[in-house]
Scaffold this motif. Structure first.
Motif, PDB file in Angstrom:
ATOM      1  N   VAL A 260      -4.712 -50.935  -2.247  1.00  0.00           N
ATOM      2  CA  VAL A 260      -4.028 -52.239  -2.376  1.00  0.00           C
ATOM      3  C   VAL A 260      -3.841 -52.864  -0.989  1.00  0.00           C
ATOM      4  N   TYR A 261      -3.327 -52.050  -0.050  1.00  0.00           N
ATOM      5  CA  TYR A 261      -3.135 -52.567   1.314  1.00  0.00           C
ATOM      6  C   TYR A 261      -4.448 -53.089   1.890  1.00  0.00           C
ATOM      7  N   ARG A 262      -5.493 -52.285   1.753  1.00  0.00           N
ATOM      8  CA  ARG A 262      -6.773 -52.662   2.379  1.00  0.00           C
ATOM      9  C   ARG A 262      -7.318 -53.944   1.763  1.00  0.00           C
ATOM     10  N   GLU A 263      -7.152 -54.077   0.461  1.00  0.00           N
ATOM     11  CA  GLU A 263      -7.633 -55.276  -0.227  1.00  0.00           C
ATOM     12  C   GLU A 263      -6.842 -56.507   0.249  1.00  0.00           C
ATOM     13  N   LYS A 264      -5.517 -56.348   0.308  1.00  0.00           N
ATOM     14  CA  LYS A 264      -4.673 -57.504   0.648  1.00  0.00           C
ATOM     15  C   LYS A 264      -4.782 -57.879   2.131  1.00  0.00           C
ATOM     16  N   LEU A 265      -5.020 -56.879   2.983  1.00  0.00           N
ATOM     17  CA  LEU A 265      -5.032 -57.157   4.423  1.00  0.00           C
ATOM     18  C   LEU A 265      -6.424 -57.510   4.948  1.00  0.00           C
ATOM     19  N   LYS A 266      -7.412 -57.218   4.109  1.00  0.00           N
ATOM     20  CA  LYS A 266      -8.805 -57.483   4.503  1.00  0.00           C
ATOM     21  C   LYS A 266      -8.957 -58.978   4.825  1.00  0.00           C
ATOM     22  N   GLY A 267      -9.490 -59.257   5.982  1.00  0.00           N
ATOM     23  CA  GLY A 267      -9.725 -60.663   6.308  1.00  0.00           C
ATOM     24  C   GLY A 267      -8.523 -61.391   6.863  1.00  0.00           C
ATOM     25  N   VAL A 268      -7.371 -60.735   7.000  1.00  0.00           N
ATOM     26  CA  VAL A 268      -6.239 -61.418   7.647  1.00  0.00           C
ATOM     27  C   VAL A 268      -6.535 -61.450   9.144  1.00  0.00           C
ATOM     28  N   PRO A 269      -6.650 -62.636   9.741  1.00  0.00           N
ATOM     29  CA  PRO A 269      -7.029 -62.686  11.155  1.00  0.00           C
ATOM     30  C   PRO A 269      -6.027 -61.919  12.027  1.00  0.00           C
ATOM     31  N   GLY A 270      -6.566 -61.066  12.888  1.00  0.00           N
ATOM     32  CA  GLY A 270      -5.708 -60.348  13.834  1.00  0.00           C
ATOM     33  C   GLY A 270      -5.180 -59.018  13.326  1.00  0.00           C
ATOM     34  N   ILE A 271      -5.463 -58.695  12.062  1.00  0.00           N
ATOM     35  CA  ILE A 271      -5.050 -57.378  11.543  1.00  0.00           C
ATOM     36  C   ILE A 271      -6.316 -56.536  11.395  1.00  0.00           C
ATOM     37  N   HIS A 272      -6.371 -55.457  12.172  1.00  0.00           N
ATOM     38  CA  HIS A 272      -7.557 -54.592  12.132  1.00  0.00           C
ATOM     39  C   HIS A 272      -7.246 -53.304  11.397  1.00  0.00           C
ATOM     40  N   LEU A 273      -8.133 -52.969  10.478  1.00  0.00           N
ATOM     41  CA  LEU A 273      -7.961 -51.737   9.693  1.00  0.00           C
ATOM     42  C   LEU A 273      -8.913 -50.669  10.213  1.00  0.00           C
ATOM     43  N   VAL A 274      -8.565 -49.431   9.964  1.00  0.00           N
ATOM     44  CA  VAL A 274      -9.451 -48.317  10.324  1.00  0.00           C
ATOM     45  C   VAL A 274     -10.715 -48.434   9.470  1.00  0.00           C
ATOM     46  N   PRO A 275     -11.916 -48.254  10.062  1.00  0.00           N
ATOM     47  CA  PRO A 275     -13.121 -48.321   9.226  1.00  0.00           C
ATOM     48  C   PRO A 275     -13.100 -47.215   8.170  1.00  0.00           C
ATOM     49  N   GLY A 276     -13.816 -47.426   7.091  1.00  0.00           N
ATOM     50  CA  GLY A 276     -13.888 -46.395   6.045  1.00  0.00           C
ATOM     51  C   GLY A 276     -14.345 -45.063   6.655  1.00  0.00           C
TER      52      GLY A 276
END
Ligand SMILES: Cc1ncc(COP(=O)(O)O)c(C=O)c1O
Length: 331
Positions: A260-276
């Motif tokens: 859920v987090y990854r889906e919602k945060l995906k594409g938010v400018p300036g928020i970087h997620l750990v790669p799969g």
């Protein structure tokens, strides 16, 4: 207008068994009147963990910090150890209490684990070991670190405090390196209130660890090494034993929330997620780290941390400050 949560949301919330079941388990402890010192519940728990990790080379402790401290002592590690500063302070403290000099090298940017190239560049004639951390449960660069350790005849130790339940290529993460340490602290998805465990390849080490965690006692009258008190008690063992069968459920829940987090945060400018993670990694979803790019997100990490508090959300800045910039007072 987004409303604040009624109840505070903390970065972790301990998973608990049904209270009635725990109370049922307590009956056995009450009947035994055996609260600590390798009681029957701890013996059972140890066997369960042995089955879980498919090895007899395990030793259980009252917490992960003492497990690591004793692990280093029992292996006779000395000199300089290459490690990371991007970890909980206990990793370095365990080195300090063994008179070992930590040599910090940088991490790689994707999963925040030790950068093998930097490790190799930092090796000196005084280097005896590498202490790498599977930080956030992300497996370290296992192949490269193993290769470096072999070529330079170094011990390879993993702080796997965050990595219970993680597998790589269908093997438990404990199969890698000479020794791994796990934490069963209540902040971890799988826990025993407080607790820790060593897994190791050399079965000859087991007696050292067993003596060291129990004041160095070999038997009733012989103290053969300067040990400490790092024994797990029966109540901790009961919690750990009960939750072991819930590990898959706990990790599955973590996976759902992370998705859920990854889906919602995906594409938010300036928020970087750990790669799969690589396909052969079975992850435990223990953490959901994000990086904040202040310029792109138009708010700093600390600003976001403060802002979230207004909504009753208490995030954490991991690991902040870094170990290498803490001011350390000596007494
Ligand atoms: C990376 C790391 N190492 C070691 C420890 C120490 O474990 P414990 O809290 O069980 O003493 C922790 C605890 O959270 C940790 O995060």
């Amino acid at each position: 207008m987004i409303k604040a949560f009624e109840q505070p949301i903390y970065v972790t919330r301990p998973y608990l068994p049904k209270r009635e079941l725990f109370c049922e388990g307590l009956k056995e402890i009450w009947e035994n009147r055996w609260l600590t010192n390798n009681g029957p519940v701890l013996k059972r728990f140890t066997q369960q963990l042995s089955n879980y990790f498919n090895t007899d080379n395990i030793c259980i402790f009252n917490n992960g910090t003492l497990a690591l401290q004793i692990g280093l002592q029992g292996m006779g590690i000395s000199g300089e150890v290459i490690t990371t500063s991007f970890t909980f302070v206990a990793t370095t403290h365990a080195l300090f209490w063994n008179n070992i000099r930590p040599v910090f090298v940088d991490i790689e940017p994707d999963y925040y684990t030790l950068d093998p190239e930097k490790v190799e560049a930092a090796i000196t004639p005084r280097t005896t070991s590498i202490l790498a951390v599977h930080v956030f449960g992300h497996p370290c660069k296992l192949k490269s670190l193993t290769d470096i350790a072999h070529r330079h005849k170094l011990k390879l130790i993993y702080d796997a405090a965050h990595a219970f339940g993680v597998q790589v290529g269908n093997q438990p993460i404990s199969n890698f390196g000479d020794m791994s340490v796990f934490s069963f602290h209540a902040t971890k998805p799988y826990h025993s209130i407080e607790g820790g465990m060593l897994t190791f390849q050399d079965s000859g080490l087991k007696k050292n660890f067993d003596y060291l965690k129990n004041f160095g006692f070999k038997n009733e009258i012989e103290v053969v090494m300067p040990g400490t008190n790092a024994k797990m008690n029966e109540l901790q063992a009961l919690m750990g034993s009960m939750l072991l069968e819930h590990v898959d459920k706990i990790n599955k829940k973590g996976k759902q929330i992370t998705e859920v987090y990854r889906e919602k945060l995906k594409g938010v400018p300036g928020i970087h997620l750990v790669p799969g993670l690589p396909k052969d990694v079975l992850y435990n979803y223990a953490y959901m780290p994000i990086e904040v790019d202040e310029d792109e997100f138009c708010m700093s990490r600390d600003g976001l941390y403060e802002e979230l508090k207004k909504y009753n959300i208490f995030s954490r800045r991991y690991f902040y400050p870094l170990i290498c910039i803490h001011i350390c007072l000596f007494i």
